[in-house]
Write an enzyme that holds these catalytic residues in place. Structure first.
Site, PDB file in Angstrom:
ATOM      1  N   ARG A 105      97.622   4.178 -33.215  1.00  0.00           N
ATOM      2  CA  ARG A 105      97.050   4.412 -34.544  1.00  0.00           C
ATOM      3  C   ARG A 105      98.099   4.892 -35.539  1.00  0.00           C
ATOM      4  O   ARG A 105      97.759   5.115 -36.704  1.00  0.00           O
ATOM      5  CB  ARG A 105      95.973   5.480 -34.432  1.00  0.00           C
ATOM      6  CG  ARG A 105      94.531   4.969 -34.430  1.00  0.00           C
ATOM      7  CD  ARG A 105      93.650   6.174 -34.207  1.00  0.00           C
ATOM      8  NE  ARG A 105      92.315   6.082 -34.683  1.00  0.00           N
ATOM      9  CZ  ARG A 105      91.256   5.741 -33.943  1.00  0.00           C
ATOM     10  NH1 ARG A 105      91.403   5.344 -32.709  1.00  0.00           N
ATOM     11  NH2 ARG A 105      90.054   5.798 -34.460  1.00  0.00           N
TER      12      ARG A 105
ATOM     13  N   LYS B  67      85.503  -2.864 -32.157  1.00  0.00           N
ATOM     14  CA  LYS B  67      86.485  -2.867 -31.066  1.00  0.00           C
ATOM     15  C   LYS B  67      85.831  -2.558 -29.720  1.00  0.00           C
ATOM     16  O   LYS B  67      86.031  -3.273 -28.742  1.00  0.00           O
ATOM     17  CB  LYS B  67      87.602  -1.840 -31.344  1.00  0.00           C
ATOM     18  CG  LYS B  67      88.309  -2.035 -32.685  1.00  0.00           C
ATOM     19  CD  LYS B  67      89.423  -1.013 -32.891  1.00  0.00           C
ATOM     20  CE  LYS B  67      88.953   0.424 -32.983  1.00  0.00           C
ATOM     21  NZ  LYS B  67      88.122   0.710 -34.184  1.00  0.00           N
TER      22      LYS B  67
ATOM     23  N   ARG C 123      77.414   9.958 -31.866  1.00  0.00           N
ATOM     24  CA  ARG C 123      78.635  10.750 -31.956  1.00  0.00           C
ATOM     25  C   ARG C 123      78.567  11.752 -33.094  1.00  0.00           C
ATOM     26  O   ARG C 123      78.073  11.427 -34.178  1.00  0.00           O
ATOM     27  CB  ARG C 123      79.841   9.820 -32.145  1.00  0.00           C
ATOM     28  CG  ARG C 123      80.295   9.196 -30.853  1.00  0.00           C
ATOM     29  CD  ARG C 123      81.250   8.063 -31.064  1.00  0.00           C
ATOM     30  NE  ARG C 123      82.337   8.362 -31.989  1.00  0.00           N
ATOM     31  CZ  ARG C 123      83.311   7.516 -32.280  1.00  0.00           C
ATOM     32  NH1 ARG C 123      83.340   6.333 -31.711  1.00  0.00           N
ATOM     33  NH2 ARG C 123      84.256   7.853 -33.138  1.00  0.00           N
TER      34      ARG C 123
ATOM     35  N   ARG D 107      75.235   3.523 -35.472  1.00  0.00           N
ATOM     36  CA  ARG D 107      75.692   3.349 -34.085  1.00  0.00           C
ATOM     37  C   ARG D 107      75.075   4.373 -33.130  1.00  0.00           C
ATOM     38  O   ARG D 107      74.988   5.544 -33.445  1.00  0.00           O
ATOM     39  CB  ARG D 107      77.220   3.488 -34.061  1.00  0.00           C
ATOM     40  CG  ARG D 107      77.803   3.671 -32.660  1.00  0.00           C
ATOM     41  CD  ARG D 107      79.271   3.386 -32.602  1.00  0.00           C
ATOM     42  NE  ARG D 107      80.110   4.285 -33.377  1.00  0.00           N
ATOM     43  CZ  ARG D 107      81.425   4.111 -33.546  1.00  0.00           C
ATOM     44  NH1 ARG D 107      82.024   3.071 -33.003  1.00  0.00           N
ATOM     45  NH2 ARG D 107      82.118   4.961 -34.250  1.00  0.00           N
TER      46      ARG D 107
ATOM     47  N   ARG E  85      87.754   9.276 -41.861  1.00  0.00           N
ATOM     48  CA  ARG E  85      88.313   8.383 -40.832  1.00  0.00           C
ATOM     49  C   ARG E  85      88.845   7.106 -41.478  1.00  0.00           C
ATOM     50  O   ARG E  85      89.883   6.582 -41.069  1.00  0.00           O
ATOM     51  CB  ARG E  85      87.256   8.066 -39.779  1.00  0.00           C
ATOM     52  CG  ARG E  85      87.045   9.249 -38.839  1.00  0.00           C
ATOM     53  CD  ARG E  85      85.711   9.239 -38.149  1.00  0.00           C
ATOM     54  NE  ARG E  85      85.498   8.076 -37.311  1.00  0.00           N
ATOM     55  CZ  ARG E  85      84.298   7.691 -36.862  1.00  0.00           C
ATOM     56  NH1 ARG E  85      83.222   8.378 -37.195  1.00  0.00           N
ATOM     57  NH2 ARG E  85      84.195   6.655 -36.097  1.00  0.00           N
TER      58      ARG E  85
HETATM   59  P1  ADP Z   1      86.422   4.691 -33.978  1.00  0.00           P
HETATM   60  O1  ADP Z   1      85.095   4.349 -33.437  1.00  0.00           O
HETATM   61  O2  ADP Z   1      86.397   5.333 -35.309  1.00  0.00           O
HETATM   62  O3  ADP Z   1      87.412   3.603 -33.917  1.00  0.00           O
HETATM   63  P2  ADP Z   1      87.550   6.316 -31.837  1.00  0.00           P
HETATM   64  O4  ADP Z   1      86.503   6.536 -30.823  1.00  0.00           O
HETATM   65  O5  ADP Z   1      88.609   5.330 -31.559  1.00  0.00           O
HETATM   66  O6  ADP Z   1      86.849   5.983 -33.211  1.00  0.00           O
HETATM   67  O7  ADP Z   1      88.238   7.701 -32.211  1.00  0.00           O
HETATM   68  C1  ADP Z   1      87.493   8.858 -32.527  1.00  0.00           C
HETATM   69  C2  ADP Z   1      88.449   9.959 -32.966  1.00  0.00           C
HETATM   70  O8  ADP Z   1      89.350  10.279 -31.879  1.00  0.00           O
HETATM   71  C3  ADP Z   1      89.366   9.615 -34.138  1.00  0.00           C
HETATM   72  O9  ADP Z   1      88.750   9.849 -35.392  1.00  0.00           O
HETATM   73  C4  ADP Z   1      90.559  10.549 -33.887  1.00  0.00           C
HETATM   74  O10 ADP Z   1      90.255  11.883 -34.274  1.00  0.00           O
HETATM   75  C5  ADP Z   1      90.658  10.534 -32.367  1.00  0.00           C
HETATM   76  N1  ADP Z   1      91.566   9.479 -31.873  1.00  0.00           N
HETATM   77  C6  ADP Z   1      91.225   8.419 -31.085  1.00  0.00           C
HETATM   78  N2  ADP Z   1      92.294   7.657 -30.804  1.00  0.00           N
HETATM   79  C7  ADP Z   1      93.346   8.250 -31.437  1.00  0.00           C
HETATM   80  C8  ADP Z   1      94.733   7.928 -31.549  1.00  0.00           C
HETATM   81  N3  ADP Z   1      95.263   6.841 -30.958  1.00  0.00           N
HETATM   82  N4  ADP Z   1      95.515   8.763 -32.268  1.00  0.00           N
HETATM   83  C9  ADP Z   1      95.016   9.870 -32.872  1.00  0.00           C
HETATM   84  N5  ADP Z   1      93.719  10.211 -32.815  1.00  0.00           N
HETATM   85  C10 ADP Z   1      92.880   9.416 -32.104  1.00  0.00           C
HETATM   86  P1  ADP Z   2      84.591   0.494 -33.026  1.00  0.00           P
HETATM   87  O1  ADP Z   2      84.778   0.617 -31.530  1.00  0.00           O
HETATM   88  O2  ADP Z   2      85.569  -0.450 -33.657  1.00  0.00           O
HETATM   89  O3  ADP Z   2      84.534   1.808 -33.719  1.00  0.00           O
HETATM   90  P2  ADP Z   2      81.874  -0.418 -32.322  1.00  0.00           P
HETATM   91  O4  ADP Z   2      82.144  -1.546 -31.384  1.00  0.00           O
HETATM   92  O5  ADP Z   2      81.394   0.861 -31.750  1.00  0.00           O
HETATM   93  O6  ADP Z   2      83.165  -0.184 -33.268  1.00  0.00           O
HETATM   94  O7  ADP Z   2      80.829  -0.957 -33.416  1.00  0.00           O
HETATM   95  C1  ADP Z   2      80.286  -0.078 -34.404  1.00  0.00           C
HETATM   96  C2  ADP Z   2      78.787  -0.366 -34.571  1.00  0.00           C
HETATM   97  O8  ADP Z   2      78.622  -1.635 -35.206  1.00  0.00           O
HETATM   98  C3  ADP Z   2      78.019  -0.441 -33.266  1.00  0.00           C
HETATM   99  O9  ADP Z   2      76.747   0.151 -33.468  1.00  0.00           O
HETATM  100  C4  ADP Z   2      77.889  -1.944 -32.981  1.00  0.00           C
HETATM  101  O10 ADP Z   2      76.674  -2.244 -32.313  1.00  0.00           O
HETATM  102  C5  ADP Z   2      77.905  -2.542 -34.377  1.00  0.00           C
HETATM  103  N1  ADP Z   2      78.650  -3.808 -34.449  1.00  0.00           N
HETATM  104  C6  ADP Z   2      79.755  -4.171 -33.762  1.00  0.00           C
HETATM  105  N2  ADP Z   2      80.179  -5.416 -34.113  1.00  0.00           N
HETATM  106  C7  ADP Z   2      79.304  -5.842 -35.072  1.00  0.00           C
HETATM  107  C8  ADP Z   2      79.182  -7.064 -35.832  1.00  0.00           C
HETATM  108  N3  ADP Z   2      80.070  -8.074 -35.686  1.00  0.00           N
HETATM  109  N4  ADP Z   2      78.173  -7.144 -36.703  1.00  0.00           N
HETATM  110  C9  ADP Z   2      77.273  -6.131 -36.863  1.00  0.00           C
HETATM  111  N5  ADP Z   2      77.329  -4.959 -36.177  1.00  0.00           N
HETATM  112  C10 ADP Z   2      78.332  -4.818 -35.290  1.00  0.00           C
END
Ligand code: ADP
Ligand code: ADP
Ligand code: ZN
Length: 219
Positions: free
Chosen positions: A90, A13, A163, A129, A174
């Site tokens: 979420r 994302k 992170r 990541r 998660r």
């Molecule tokens: P991911 O890379 O896993 O998609 P995020 O950066 O979106 O992670 O979120 C990291 C953490 O922040 C989540 O595990 C949760 O604890 C919190 N968080 C983020 N967005 C939300 C949301 N919309 N509702 C509740 N908790 C959230």
């Molecule tokens: P999210 O925001 O959904 O948690 P990220 O965009 O941070 O996910 O992606 C998670 C990890 O996977 C990052 O290190 C990114 O570089 C890698 N990644 C993202 N998209 C792909 C893909 N299509 N194939 C392989 N690795 C990916």
């Protein structure tokens, strides 16, 4: 155009949202990024969120709804051609609040782009990541390395961060939070007819192409 980029943790994302910011001038609204900033700054919300985030559980709906609502009122967001919700909503309660919020602000949701990725791939993506400390550009140990090792492609920065919650144990909680509380939202948005599925297992550039096609079809 306002969209939700939807998918499990590690689906891509953030990676795709940053690309859409450049190609379409949309603004990424990542509740995860906003919460991490609040934790770092030591705000009231940050203090409440810190432990919950480290455990890989969801913070309260109230906190994220307030954060998003405030952000939508800021000048840069109002001036933009649209926003990308990343990591929000979420829970069904958050989705219902978002509907009300958008209504009251005269905004609407154009589509929910769902990134489909297998759980095993997610663990590998998340544990590899890392991010440029200076500009926030995301990387991966295997899948997205900078052109010159140790130097950020975007800004030339040489410091990178990982992170605290990107470890295998927290990733498992998660993922269960995602399956239990977040994935039901796909049905919520299916019933509104705005879900667009994308193959998130494809390579990063290919996923971008798929999303751009979806957005073209919405425009
Ligand atoms: P991911 O890379 O896993 O998609 P995020 O950066 O979106 O992670 O979120 C990291 C953490 O922040 C989540 O595990 C949760 O604890 C919190 N968080 C983020 N967005 C939300 C949301 N919309 N509702 C509740 N908790 C959230
Ligand atoms: P999210 O925001 O959904 O948690 P990220 O965009 O941070 O996910 O992606 C998670 C990890 O996977 C990052 O290190 C990114 O570089 C890698 N990644 C993202 N998209 C792909 C893909 N299509 N194939 C392989 N690795 C990916
Ligand atoms: Zn950088």
């Amino acid at each position: 155009m306002n969209i939700i980029l939807f998918g499990p943790p590690g689906a891509g994302k953030g990676t795709q949202a940053k690309r859409l910011e450049k190609s379409r001038n949309l603004i990424q609204l990542s509740t995860g990024d906003m919460l991490r900033a609040a934790v770092k700054a030591g705000t009231e919300y940050g203090k409440k969120a810190k432990d919950v985030m480290e455990k890989g559980e969801l913070v309260t709906d109230e906190i994220v709804i307030n954060i998003i609502s405030d952000r939508l009122d800021e000048a840069d967001v109002k001036a933009a051609p649209g926003v990308i919700f990343d990591g929000f909503p979420r829970t069904v309660a958050q989705a219902e609040e978002l509907d009300k919020m958008l209504d009251s602000k005269g905004m609407k949701l154009d589509g929910v782009v769902v990134l489909d990725v297998d759980d095993e791939a997610l663990v590998e993506r998340i544990t590899g990541r890392y991010t440029c400390a200076k500009c926030g550009k995301g990387y991966h140990d295997t899948f997205e390395k900078p052109a010159r090792e140790g130097v950020c492609d975007e800004c030339g920065g040489t410091e990178f961060t990982r992170r605290a919650d990107d470890n295998e144990e927290t990733v498992r909680s998660r993922l269960s939070a995602y399956h239990a509380q977040t994935s039901p939202l796909i049905d919520y948005y299916e019933s509104k007819g705005i879900v667009k599925k994308v193959d998130g297992m494809a390579a990063i550039d290919d996923v971008t192409r798929q999303i751009e096609e979806v957005l073209d079809s919405l425009a």
